[in-house]
Design a protein around this motif. Sequence first.
Motif, PDB file in Angstrom:
ATOM      1  N   THR A  87      -9.575   0.867  -6.087  1.00  0.00           N
ATOM      2  CA  THR A  87      -8.664   0.610  -4.975  1.00  0.00           C
ATOM      3  C   THR A  87      -9.326   1.179  -3.725  1.00  0.00           C
ATOM      4  O   THR A  87     -10.437   1.704  -3.776  1.00  0.00           O
ATOM      5  CB  THR A  87      -7.291   1.262  -5.234  1.00  0.00           C
ATOM      6  OG1 THR A  87      -7.478   2.645  -5.554  1.00  0.00           O
ATOM      7  CG2 THR A  87      -6.565   0.554  -6.374  1.00  0.00           C
ATOM      8  N   GLU A  88      -8.667   1.055  -2.591  1.00  0.00           N
ATOM      9  CA  GLU A  88      -9.248   1.500  -1.326  1.00  0.00           C
ATOM     10  C   GLU A  88      -8.352   2.550  -0.683  1.00  0.00           C
ATOM     11  O   GLU A  88      -7.138   2.388  -0.647  1.00  0.00           O
ATOM     12  CB  GLU A  88      -9.390   0.324  -0.364  1.00  0.00           C
ATOM     13  CG  GLU A  88     -10.241  -0.799  -0.894  1.00  0.00           C
ATOM     14  CD  GLU A  88     -10.057  -2.066  -0.081  1.00  0.00           C
ATOM     15  OE1 GLU A  88      -9.743  -1.981   1.131  1.00  0.00           O
ATOM     16  OE2 GLU A  88     -10.201  -3.152  -0.663  1.00  0.00           O
TER      17      GLU A  88
ATOM     18  N   HIS B 234      -3.428   3.892   0.962  1.00  0.00           N
ATOM     19  CA  HIS B 234      -4.089   3.607  -0.318  1.00  0.00           C
ATOM     20  C   HIS B 234      -3.638   2.213  -0.734  1.00  0.00           C
ATOM     21  O   HIS B 234      -2.456   1.980  -0.977  1.00  0.00           O
ATOM     22  CB  HIS B 234      -3.678   4.663  -1.342  1.00  0.00           C
ATOM     23  CG  HIS B 234      -4.497   4.649  -2.581  1.00  0.00           C
ATOM     24  ND1 HIS B 234      -4.502   5.694  -3.462  1.00  0.00           N
ATOM     25  CD2 HIS B 234      -5.347   3.731  -3.119  1.00  0.00           C
ATOM     26  CE1 HIS B 234      -5.300   5.423  -4.472  1.00  0.00           C
ATOM     27  NE2 HIS B 234      -5.821   4.226  -4.282  1.00  0.00           N
ATOM     28  N   ARG B 235      -4.588   1.291  -0.825  1.00  0.00           N
ATOM     29  CA  ARG B 235      -4.260  -0.127  -1.031  1.00  0.00           C
ATOM     30  C   ARG B 235      -5.188  -0.765  -2.071  1.00  0.00           C
ATOM     31  O   ARG B 235      -6.100  -0.141  -2.555  1.00  0.00           O
ATOM     32  CB  ARG B 235      -4.358  -0.868   0.294  1.00  0.00           C
ATOM     33  CG  ARG B 235      -5.744  -0.814   0.903  1.00  0.00           C
ATOM     34  CD  ARG B 235      -5.803  -1.485   2.280  1.00  0.00           C
ATOM     35  NE  ARG B 235      -7.125  -1.368   2.846  1.00  0.00           N
ATOM     36  CZ  ARG B 235      -7.480  -0.499   3.791  1.00  0.00           C
ATOM     37  NH1 ARG B 235      -6.584   0.330   4.296  1.00  0.00           N
ATOM     38  NH2 ARG B 235      -8.727  -0.458   4.235  1.00  0.00           N
ATOM     39  N   GLY B 236      -4.925  -2.035  -2.334  1.00  0.00           N
ATOM     40  CA  GLY B 236      -5.760  -2.802  -3.252  1.00  0.00           C
ATOM     41  C   GLY B 236      -5.199  -2.900  -4.656  1.00  0.00           C
ATOM     42  O   GLY B 236      -5.914  -3.211  -5.599  1.00  0.00           O
ATOM     43  N   TRP B 237      -3.902  -2.673  -4.798  1.00  0.00           N
ATOM     44  CA  TRP B 237      -3.273  -2.664  -6.116  1.00  0.00           C
ATOM     45  C   TRP B 237      -3.283  -4.035  -6.771  1.00  0.00           C
ATOM     46  O   TRP B 237      -3.318  -4.140  -7.999  1.00  0.00           O
ATOM     47  CB  TRP B 237      -1.840  -2.134  -6.008  1.00  0.00           C
ATOM     48  CG  TRP B 237      -1.784  -0.837  -5.262  1.00  0.00           C
ATOM     49  CD1 TRP B 237      -1.284  -0.622  -4.011  1.00  0.00           C
ATOM     50  CD2 TRP B 237      -2.295   0.423  -5.691  1.00  0.00           C
ATOM     51  NE1 TRP B 237      -1.441   0.686  -3.640  1.00  0.00           N
ATOM     52  CE2 TRP B 237      -2.062   1.358  -4.656  1.00  0.00           C
ATOM     53  CE3 TRP B 237      -2.925   0.862  -6.858  1.00  0.00           C
ATOM     54  CZ2 TRP B 237      -2.435   2.700  -4.746  1.00  0.00           C
ATOM     55  CZ3 TRP B 237      -3.292   2.197  -6.948  1.00  0.00           C
ATOM     56  CH2 TRP B 237      -3.051   3.091  -5.908  1.00  0.00           C
ATOM     57  N   ASP B 238      -3.264  -5.094  -5.964  1.00  0.00           N
ATOM     58  CA  ASP B 238      -3.186  -6.440  -6.524  1.00  0.00           C
ATOM     59  C   ASP B 238      -4.423  -6.793  -7.351  1.00  0.00           C
ATOM     60  O   ASP B 238      -4.330  -7.599  -8.280  1.00  0.00           O
ATOM     61  CB  ASP B 238      -2.977  -7.474  -5.417  1.00  0.00           C
ATOM     62  CG  ASP B 238      -1.589  -7.383  -4.819  1.00  0.00           C
ATOM     63  OD1 ASP B 238      -0.671  -6.888  -5.518  1.00  0.00           O
ATOM     64  OD2 ASP B 238      -1.407  -7.780  -3.654  1.00  0.00           O
ATOM     65  N   ARG B 239      -5.565  -6.192  -7.046  1.00  0.00           N
ATOM     66  CA  ARG B 239      -6.769  -6.510  -7.816  1.00  0.00           C
ATOM     67  C   ARG B 239      -6.660  -6.002  -9.258  1.00  0.00           C
ATOM     68  O   ARG B 239      -7.458  -6.369 -10.103  1.00  0.00           O
ATOM     69  CB  ARG B 239      -8.020  -5.977  -7.133  1.00  0.00           C
ATOM     70  CG  ARG B 239      -8.249  -4.497  -7.249  1.00  0.00           C
ATOM     71  CD  ARG B 239      -9.610  -4.075  -6.713  1.00  0.00           C
ATOM     72  NE  ARG B 239      -9.894  -4.690  -5.443  1.00  0.00           N
ATOM     73  CZ  ARG B 239      -9.893  -4.059  -4.266  1.00  0.00           C
ATOM     74  NH1 ARG B 239      -9.677  -2.774  -4.216  1.00  0.00           N
ATOM     75  NH2 ARG B 239     -10.143  -4.702  -3.162  1.00  0.00           N
TER      76      ARG B 239
ATOM     77  N   LEU C 211     -13.846   3.634  -1.682  1.00  0.00           N
ATOM     78  CA  LEU C 211     -13.375   3.012  -2.902  1.00  0.00           C
ATOM     79  C   LEU C 211     -12.955   4.139  -3.825  1.00  0.00           C
ATOM     80  O   LEU C 211     -13.603   5.193  -3.860  1.00  0.00           O
ATOM     81  CB  LEU C 211     -14.487   2.196  -3.560  1.00  0.00           C
ATOM     82  CG  LEU C 211     -14.994   0.987  -2.796  1.00  0.00           C
ATOM     83  CD1 LEU C 211     -16.152   0.335  -3.554  1.00  0.00           C
ATOM     84  CD2 LEU C 211     -13.878  -0.017  -2.565  1.00  0.00           C
TER      85      LEU C 211
ATOM     86  N   PRO D 280       0.837  -1.207   0.000  1.00  0.00           N
ATOM     87  CA  PRO D 280       0.000   0.000   0.000  1.00  0.00           C
ATOM     88  C   PRO D 280       0.868   1.251   0.000  1.00  0.00           C
ATOM     89  O   PRO D 280       2.012   1.228   0.449  1.00  0.00           O
ATOM     90  CB  PRO D 280      -0.768  -0.093   1.320  1.00  0.00           C
ATOM     91  CG  PRO D 280      -0.678  -1.520   1.740  1.00  0.00           C
ATOM     92  CD  PRO D 280       0.618  -2.029   1.186  1.00  0.00           C
TER      93      PRO D 280
END
Length: 146
Positions: A92-93, A111-116, A81, A4
């Motif tokens: 991302t979140e 700020h995360r959720g890059w893998d999606r 989101l 993140p």
Amino acid sequence: MTEPLRMSFDVDRTVETVFRVWTRNFAQWWPPSHTASGADGVRVVFEPRLGGRIFEETPAGVTHEWGEITLWEPPHRLGYLWHLRSDRADATEVEITFAERDGATRVEVEHRGWDRLGAQGPGWREANQGGWSGLLPHFIEAVRES
């Protein structure tokens, strides 16, 4: 796993003031260079409530959705989101905490959720790191002027 983005800083205002500037005064500090359209006179909206939308509306009436509020705990926590310039399925979140610290407010952004985003995740992370670097000074200045 793509790490993140994490940013933190202190501002010399109360938690309530800092939270209000981020949410209710969003349109006053958000720069036009960080919009989907880049249009002059664009209206930026942050609906301050759980389930609220974050979006822009151009003078021509075109709406660009940016995000949705998923965490609403005034004045200490906020989450949403985020899919500015991308599809909602690729959101991302962002989670932000506001904490009193020695008479000031400590703001921590994750700020995360890059893998999606699959193989595009690292590139989007890097682009957003640059975006945050250009955005946060506007926020800090707006807080100082409040």
